[in-house]
Scaffold this motif. Structure first.
Motif, PDB file in Angstrom:
ATOM      1  N   THR A   1      24.701  17.271   1.628  1.00  0.00           N
ATOM      2  CA  THR A   1      25.228  16.722   2.888  1.00  0.00           C
ATOM      3  C   THR A   1      26.020  17.713   3.727  1.00  0.00           C
ATOM      4  OG1 THR A   1      25.443  14.740   1.579  1.00  0.00           O
ATOM      5  CG2 THR A   1      26.363  14.676   3.807  1.00  0.00           C
ATOM      6  N   LEU A   2      26.906  18.490   3.099  1.00  0.00           N
ATOM      7  CA  LEU A   2      27.769  19.384   3.886  1.00  0.00           C
ATOM      8  C   LEU A   2      27.355  20.843   3.718  1.00  0.00           C
ATOM      9  CD1 LEU A   2      31.309  17.767   3.365  1.00  0.00           C
ATOM     10  CD2 LEU A   2      29.644  17.374   5.195  1.00  0.00           C
ATOM     11  N   ARG A   3      26.048  21.048   3.493  1.00  0.00           N
ATOM     12  CA  ARG A   3      25.561  22.420   3.354  1.00  0.00           C
ATOM     13  C   ARG A   3      25.895  23.205   4.613  1.00  0.00           C
ATOM     14  NH1 ARG A   3      19.405  22.837   2.051  1.00  0.00           N
ATOM     15  NH2 ARG A   3      19.530  22.420   4.271  1.00  0.00           N
ATOM     16  N   GLY A   4      26.418  24.408   4.407  1.00  0.00           N
ATOM     17  CA  GLY A   4      26.728  25.259   5.554  1.00  0.00           C
ATOM     18  C   GLY A   4      28.088  24.989   6.164  1.00  0.00           C
ATOM     19  N   ARG A   5      28.780  23.973   5.654  1.00  0.00           N
ATOM     20  CA  ARG A   5      30.137  23.729   6.163  1.00  0.00           C
ATOM     21  C   ARG A   5      31.131  24.445   5.256  1.00  0.00           C
ATOM     22  NH1 ARG A   5      30.283  19.515   9.608  1.00  0.00           N
ATOM     23  NH2 ARG A   5      28.185  18.900  10.182  1.00  0.00           N
ATOM     24  N   THR A   6      32.258  24.840   5.868  1.00  0.00           N
ATOM     25  CA  THR A   6      33.292  25.530   5.110  1.00  0.00           C
ATOM     26  C   THR A   6      34.542  24.661   5.036  1.00  0.00           C
ATOM     27  OG1 THR A   6      32.461  27.664   5.836  1.00  0.00           O
ATOM     28  CG2 THR A   6      34.700  27.621   4.977  1.00  0.00           C
ATOM     29  N   VAL A   7      34.977  24.412   3.812  1.00  0.00           N
ATOM     30  CA  VAL A   7      36.200  23.647   3.582  1.00  0.00           C
ATOM     31  C   VAL A   7      37.231  24.588   2.974  1.00  0.00           C
ATOM     32  CG1 VAL A   7      37.256  21.770   2.275  1.00  0.00           C
ATOM     33  CG2 VAL A   7      34.962  21.479   3.264  1.00  0.00           C
TER      34      VAL A   7
ATOM     35  N   GLN B   1      40.824  29.434  11.650  1.00  0.00           N
ATOM     36  CA  GLN B   1      39.985  29.096  12.800  1.00  0.00           C
ATOM     37  C   GLN B   1      38.946  30.197  13.031  1.00  0.00           C
ATOM     38  OE1 GLN B   1      39.949  26.453  14.585  1.00  0.00           O
ATOM     39  NE2 GLN B   1      39.630  26.855  16.716  1.00  0.00           N
ATOM     40  N   ALA B   2      39.439  31.440  12.976  1.00  0.00           N
ATOM     41  CA  ALA B   2      38.558  32.579  13.216  1.00  0.00           C
ATOM     42  C   ALA B   2      37.499  32.685  12.124  1.00  0.00           C
ATOM     43  CB  ALA B   2      39.377  33.866  13.296  1.00  0.00           C
ATOM     44  N   MET B   3      37.850  32.230  10.918  1.00  0.00           N
ATOM     45  CA  MET B   3      36.895  32.259   9.808  1.00  0.00           C
ATOM     46  C   MET B   3      35.887  31.131   9.900  1.00  0.00           C
ATOM     47  SD  MET B   3      39.558  33.151   6.767  1.00  0.00           S
ATOM     48  CE  MET B   3      38.608  32.232   5.609  1.00  0.00           C
ATOM     49  N   GLY B   4      36.094  30.231  10.851  1.00  0.00           N
ATOM     50  CA  GLY B   4      35.131  29.152  11.038  1.00  0.00           C
ATOM     51  C   GLY B   4      35.295  27.997  10.071  1.00  0.00           C
ATOM     52  N   ALA B   5      36.536  27.720   9.690  1.00  0.00           N
ATOM     53  CA  ALA B   5      36.755  26.586   8.785  1.00  0.00           C
ATOM     54  C   ALA B   5      36.398  25.285   9.500  1.00  0.00           C
ATOM     55  CB  ALA B   5      38.216  26.561   8.343  1.00  0.00           C
ATOM     56  N   ASP B   6      35.533  24.491   8.876  1.00  0.00           N
ATOM     57  CA  ASP B   6      35.190  23.193   9.456  1.00  0.00           C
ATOM     58  C   ASP B   6      36.216  22.137   9.076  1.00  0.00           C
ATOM     59  OD1 ASP B   6      32.500  23.717  10.682  1.00  0.00           O
ATOM     60  OD2 ASP B   6      32.123  24.421   8.643  1.00  0.00           O
TER      61      ASP B   6
ATOM     62  N   LEU C   1      44.203  23.961  15.180  1.00  0.00           N
ATOM     63  CA  LEU C   1      42.861  24.136  14.638  1.00  0.00           C
ATOM     64  C   LEU C   1      41.886  23.218  15.357  1.00  0.00           C
ATOM     65  CD1 LEU C   1      43.079  23.956  10.739  1.00  0.00           C
ATOM     66  CD2 LEU C   1      42.254  25.872  12.068  1.00  0.00           C
ATOM     67  N   ASP C   2      40.627  23.660  15.497  1.00  0.00           N
ATOM     68  CA  ASP C   2      39.607  22.756  16.018  1.00  0.00           C
ATOM     69  C   ASP C   2      39.021  21.883  14.915  1.00  0.00           C
ATOM     70  OD1 ASP C   2      39.912  23.784  18.502  1.00  0.00           O
ATOM     71  OD2 ASP C   2      38.317  25.268  18.296  1.00  0.00           O
ATOM     72  N   GLY C   3      39.088  22.380  13.673  1.00  0.00           N
ATOM     73  CA  GLY C   3      38.450  21.675  12.561  1.00  0.00           C
ATOM     74  C   GLY C   3      39.206  20.432  12.133  1.00  0.00           C
ATOM     75  N   VAL C   4      38.620  19.785  11.139  1.00  0.00           N
ATOM     76  CA  VAL C   4      39.204  18.570  10.580  1.00  0.00           C
ATOM     77  C   VAL C   4      40.374  18.951   9.674  1.00  0.00           C
ATOM     78  CG1 VAL C   4      38.729  16.715   8.934  1.00  0.00           C
ATOM     79  CG2 VAL C   4      37.029  17.311  10.687  1.00  0.00           C
ATOM     80  N   VAL C   5      41.479  18.222   9.772  1.00  0.00           N
ATOM     81  CA  VAL C   5      42.619  18.461   8.871  1.00  0.00           C
ATOM     82  C   VAL C   5      42.771  17.244   7.963  1.00  0.00           C
ATOM     83  CG1 VAL C   5      45.103  18.834   8.684  1.00  0.00           C
ATOM     84  CG2 VAL C   5      43.802  19.973  10.497  1.00  0.00           C
TER      85      VAL C   5
ATOM     86  N   LEU D   1      32.753  11.393   5.681  1.00  0.00           N
ATOM     87  CA  LEU D   1      32.950  10.606   6.905  1.00  0.00           C
ATOM     88  C   LEU D   1      33.625  11.430   8.010  1.00  0.00           C
ATOM     89  CD1 LEU D   1      33.980   7.223   5.277  1.00  0.00           C
ATOM     90  CD2 LEU D   1      31.853   7.717   6.502  1.00  0.00           C
ATOM     91  N   LEU D   2      34.548  12.322   7.622  1.00  0.00           N
ATOM     92  CA  LEU D   2      35.244  13.115   8.650  1.00  0.00           C
ATOM     93  C   LEU D   2      34.422  14.309   9.091  1.00  0.00           C
ATOM     94  CD1 LEU D   2      38.991  13.256   7.554  1.00  0.00           C
ATOM     95  CD2 LEU D   2      37.902  11.790   9.239  1.00  0.00           C
ATOM     96  N   LEU D   3      33.647  14.849   8.155  1.00  0.00           N
ATOM     97  CA  LEU D   3      33.018  16.141   8.394  1.00  0.00           C
ATOM     98  C   LEU D   3      31.522  16.005   8.611  1.00  0.00           C
ATOM     99  CD1 LEU D   3      34.103  18.954   8.421  1.00  0.00           C
ATOM    100  CD2 LEU D   3      33.821  19.081   5.967  1.00  0.00           C
ATOM    101  N   GLY D   4      30.935  14.968   8.035  1.00  0.00           N
ATOM    102  CA  GLY D   4      29.484  14.803   8.076  1.00  0.00           C
ATOM    103  C   GLY D   4      28.969  14.797   9.492  1.00  0.00           C
ATOM    104  N   GLY D   5      29.704  14.142  10.352  1.00  0.00           N
ATOM    105  CA  GLY D   5      29.235  14.025  11.728  1.00  0.00           C
ATOM    106  C   GLY D   5      29.989  14.898  12.696  1.00  0.00           C
ATOM    107  N   SER D   6      30.863  15.762  12.209  1.00  0.00           N
ATOM    108  CA  SER D   6      31.654  16.540  13.162  1.00  0.00           C
ATOM    109  C   SER D   6      30.731  17.463  13.933  1.00  0.00           C
ATOM    110  CB  SER D   6      32.747  17.329  12.449  1.00  0.00           C
ATOM    111  OG  SER D   6      32.177  18.306  11.632  1.00  0.00           O
ATOM    112  N   GLY D   7      31.025  17.618  15.195  1.00  0.00           N
ATOM    113  CA  GLY D   7      30.141  18.387  16.056  1.00  0.00           C
ATOM    114  C   GLY D   7      29.218  17.465  16.836  1.00  0.00           C
TER     115      GLY D   7
END
Lengths: 429, 198, 309
Positions: C39-45, C95-100, C119-123, C298-304
């Motif tokens: 599900t979260l392939r390619g996302r960075t936590v 942020q610069a590292m692209g943390a989702d 941050l733009d990502g989910v906290v 739920l927070l990250l699956g649909g982000s973007g």
């Protein structure tokens, strides 16, 4: 030196009058004045008040010139309508010797925008352990009369008593930062519903009130002058009212932020709302406004406390407490006291100029605007709503809690001994 | 995308486009389910070692109906389950995280079985792709087949169905709506203007 | 769905139930031969931990990895944080590292709120000071629901250091949202001034409350409280507020015993109680992974997506 003819300004709550400022004094007052060569200022609709006097300013110099300097703080003060500020002693080095207070005093003279009156530390290094050389500071060029360990409470009751007694010899006054240290260990915000919710350590009202009660009793006992800094709770107002009813020489100040803001603002954990003493509840704000209106609280003092971005752009618990206040004080007081009908402009003149000048012993300030008085005055536009922008403030620091807020009034011109430091809302430097 | 046949609507009226056209009614659906049940029986040699897995929501109900019909025709029950593919979808970022449906494998599992995936509409093929990925994480079927009620075309992946109820040429501006008694209170397949193109 | 999970109060009833329902499906995947989901392939936590909490970090790490996210563990020790880098600078780096998503554990209350501004990502708040620990409350609610079948109407008693407990704060808020009745039991010194505004009843008498409890949640008593006059001695605390075998017997038959861990056995909870069949302490740990998978999905699956932006 420019001569100014101010035309048609209301003197406080009174009728429109002309004021002629010449050679540092108010040379003439009346209607229909004219003077050859004078620069005329159309002051129709404006209110003329004696220049404001701030009993509680942190100018950060020496030591933290990255946050504020005597010069930038003086600019902020002038723009806020001030002609004198009392510079608190918690600098680095601490203003606990004649040398440091004279340095601050001279820096103020060099800036030349407001009279910078240094406050001396009560104890060496603000450590609360032994008295600083209060007499030497009183006799210095800075002629210190007010002493405070502000930022720290002088908690030791015996030392507090000695300090109160000792300064009687030279007409001094002890200004106490009332905060019982054991009751406020690790304290982050007002203790109550909000602190319980936010999980921030509470700063209970009793920690302020207990010290004020003790100090009032001590001042009464030794017959000396006590000034209570930044009163923030309804209970403190009650205690001060009681102390005054005894005839004791107790005076008190309230900050603009405690007249307007409440602890609910801590909800987003933005440390721009972190201050000591902390923002309290709406009930406290109401009691403080009433106390200021009825004279229980003598003075509005800013507790202008500049902090760098690093000291505020961080976690709440890591942030330094304090807020900018000089440039917004009048607007906030107008919002809290004038708009509500609690004070008129004469009342504002008293609480922001006459009373603080009397307490600080600054005889050239806070005088009625009449012929012969030093020309220390401010013109206020009572109906000039403006929005506070942190980046537009003269302070080096940006920690205003009012950013984006609309305030109903603002100073438009300030005169220090007849020199215009501010005209048309712009600094003359 | 605006359908060419739409007339400019009175601004006071909601822009509803044309009313949905019914393509299949209740009797058609029943006939199709029966036909596919027979086809499955034929192709899987009497549904031996065969499992039906419906893709929620409507695929699950179709799988259950097919299972009932196969059992009736063959005289013995066939395992029926449900396979939620949401966590395997490649369009989560585009369409947002959504609630998961229950995945329910028959007790015998799927290892070595003929798995027949059942869905209501075959469109881009992406749901089936996700289902194949999900299946491979759940076990190793001997073979996988696909049964759909409607194939509306517009495939984006090399996927085809083994059993098709109805081939229905559509435009991308149209929406195929499958209504089932269990979810919608009645059985029908209808063609409507695409809601999000209005 | 909400954008960040900073407080249990961020979750309305529907959102909270969606998390719990999703966690049931996530738990079901744990019994499969292949536990990993794409599900979260390619996302960075990023697990940004300013406090040592191996159990919480591992739980979040396991949850993220099960969903195929790339996990970066960033702990205060051995990083630039110990050299005094500010939270803001760290946020800009992440942020610069692209943390989702950033999962943050921090000793200061409110630190996740600050991070969310930078941050733009989910906290996701994994425990901030004495404020909140929302995923703990979710896993506790999940555990109650799986053991007792419901949350609505449950009588939940939370016992111990409520004043300093982020677990208590988050549980009170979430349980209220889900319709449980919460009673807080503690010595008065360990209840915050202002607790009267919480949606909970307060009692000082554990024995009176136990027979009317469906759930008893024991809070950990931190070592540092023991020397700061919140109570006279450990022995007295244990006698007045500890859950021992006798008190366990006073509970209704169906009642369960919970503890967020780590436990002080013999202090707030007797070893026999912790190990009894009514204790859910081990389940709470495994449920933690499922609930955190649900939150991340739920927070990250649909982000973007447009829906969530």
């Amino acid at each position: 030196m420019t001569t100014y003819l101010i035309q048609g300004a209301a003197i406080g709550a009174g009728a429109p009058t002309d004021l002629l400022l010449r050679d540092g004094v108010i040379a003439e007052t009346g209607t229909g004045l004219s003077a050859a060569g004078a620069e005329r200022i159309d002051a129709g609709g404006l209110v003329a008040l004696p220049g404001f006097v701030d009993l509680h300013t942190h100018l950060r110099q020496p030591g933290r010139e990255d946050a504020e300097t005597v010069e930038t703080g003086s600019m902020a003060a002038a723009l806020g309508g001030y002609t004198a500020v009392c510079a608190m002693a918690n600098t680095d080095p601490v203003a606990d010797t004649a040398g440091v207070v004279e340095q601050v005093w001279r820096l103020g003279q060099e800036a030349g925008l407001v009279d910078v009156q240094p406050v001396g530390a009560i104890t060496v290094g603000l450590a609360g352990e032994r008295l600083a050389e209060l007499g030497a500071m009183a006799e210095s060029a800075a002629r210190v009369r007010m002493f405070s360990d502000d930022g720290h409470c002088l908690a030791d009751p015996a030392l507090m008593r000695r300090a109160l007694e000792y300064v009687k010899a030279f007409g001094g006054i002890i200004a106490q930062h009332a905060e019982e240290p054991r009751l406020t260990q690790g304290a982050q915000m007002n203790e109550g519903v909000q602190s319980a919710r936010l999980g921030l350590t509470g700063w209970p009202a009793v920690a302020e009130e207990a010290i004020i009660a003790r100090d009032a009793l001590l001042a009464g006992h030794v017959g000396s002058r006590l000034h209570v800094c930044h009163v923030s709770t309804a209970g403190s107002v009650e205690i001060i009212r009681w102390a005054k009813s005894k005839g004791w020489q107790v005076t008190a100040e309230v900050t603009p932020h405690h007249l307007l803001l409440t602890d609910e603002l801590a909800g987003g954990y933005d440390p721009v709302f972190k201050v000591n003493p902390p923002l309290r509840t709406a009930e406290d704000v109401g009691a403080l406004r009433e106390g200021l209106a009825d004279g229980t609280i003598d003075v509005v003092a800013t507790d202008h406390a500049p902090h760098t971005r690093e000291d505020k752009e961080c976690e709440w618990g890591c942030a330094r407490p304090g807020m900018l206040g000089l440039e917004t004080a009048l607007g906030v007081v107008a919002e809290a006291m004038i708009s509500t009908g609690l004070l008129d402009w004469d009342g504002v003149a008293d609480r922001m100029s006459t009373a603080p000048a009397r307490i600080a012993g600054l005889s050239g300030h806070g005088r009625r605007l009449e012929t012969g008085a030093p020309a220390n005055l401010v013109l206020v536009d009572p109906a000039a709503p403006w929005t506070v922008r942190a980046d537009e403030l003269a302070s080096i620091s940006r920690n205003t809690p009012y950013a984006g807020l609309r305030l109903p009034a603002r100073p438009v011109a300030t005169f220090l001994r007849g020199h215009a430091t501010v005209l048309d809302g712009k600094g003359q430097w | 995308m605006t359908p060419a046949y739409r007339t400019p609507a009175d601004p006071a009226e909601p822009a509803l486009g044309s009313p949905p056209r019914t393509i299949l009614d209740e009797a058609d659906l029943a006939r199709i389910v029966d036909r596919i049940a027979h086809q499955i029986l034929e192709k899987t040699e009497g549904a031996a070692d065969t499992v039906l897995l419906g893709i929620p929501t409507r695929g699950s109900h179709l799988a259950r109906r097919l299972g009932e019909r196969i059992a009736a025709f063959a005289g013995s029950p066939i395992p029926v389950g449900a396979l939620d593919v949401t966590l395997y979808r490649d369009d989560l970022r585009l369409r947002g995280a959504r609630a998961l449906e229950h995945t329910d494998l028959p007790p015998g599992g799927i290892d070595g079985q003929h798995v027949v995936l059942v869905d209501d509409v075959l469109f881009s093929g992406r749901t089936v792709r996700a289902a194949l990925d999900a299946l491979s994480d759940l076990g190793r079927p001997r073979a996988v087949q696909l049964a759909v009620l409607v194939d509306r075309g517009h495939r984006e992946l090399p996927i085809r169905a083994d059993y098709v109820g109805k081939n229905l040429p559509t435009s991308l501006a149209e929406n195929v709506e499958v209504l089932l008694r269990e979810v919608d209170g009645r059985d029908a397949v209808q063609l409507a203007d695409r809601r999000d193109s209005r | 769905m909400i954008r960040h999970l900073l407080s249990a109060a961020d979750l309305g009833r529907d959102d909270a139930l969606l998390v719990l329902d999703t966690a049931i499906e996530m738990a079901a995947t744990a019994s499969r031969s292949v536990k990993k989901l794409p599900t979260l392939r390619g996302r960075t936590v990023v697990n940004l931990f300013y406090e040592d909490s191996t159990r919480t970090r591992i739980s979040f790490e396991a949850a993220a990895k099960r969903l195929s996210a790339d996990v970066i563990n960033f702990s205060a020790k051995g990083s630039s944080v110990s050299k005094g880098e500010s939270l803001k600078d760290t946020a800009l780096t992440l942020q610069a590292m692209g943390a989702d998503a950033v999962v943050i554990r921090h000793p200061e209350s409110g630190a996740p709120y600050r991070l969310a501004q930078w941050l733009d990502g989910v906290v996701i708040n994994a425990g901030d000071g004495t404020h909140e620990h929302p995923t703990q409350a979710l896993l506790d609610a999940y555990t109650m629901r799986s053991r007792l079948g419901r949350i609505d109407g449950l009588r939940v008693t939370i016992v111990g250091d409520v004043l300093h407990s982020r677990v208590a704060r988050s549980n009170v808020l979430l349980l209220d949202t889900l319709g449980a009745e919460v009673t807080l039991v503690a010595p008065p010194t360990l209840l915050p001034v202002g607790v009267e505004a919480w949606p909970a009843t307060v009692s000082y008498d554990l024995d009176a409350v136990l027979p009317k409890s469906d759930v008893v949640m024991m809070l950990r008593v931190q070592r540092e409280r023991m020397n700061d006059s919140y109570f006279p001695t450990q022995r007295e605390y244990s006698r007045r507020y500890g859950l021992d075998v006798r008190r366990l017997g006073a509970l209704p038959e169906h009642a369960i015993v919970m503890h967020p861990g780590p436990m002080n056995r013999g202090m707030e909870i007797a070893p026999q109680v912790a190990d009894s069949p009514r204790s859910t302490i081990v389940e709470q740990v495994s449920n933690g992974v499922s609930v955190r998978m649900a939150v991340m999905y739920l927070l990250l699956g649909g982000s973007g997506s447009k829906e969530n932006s």
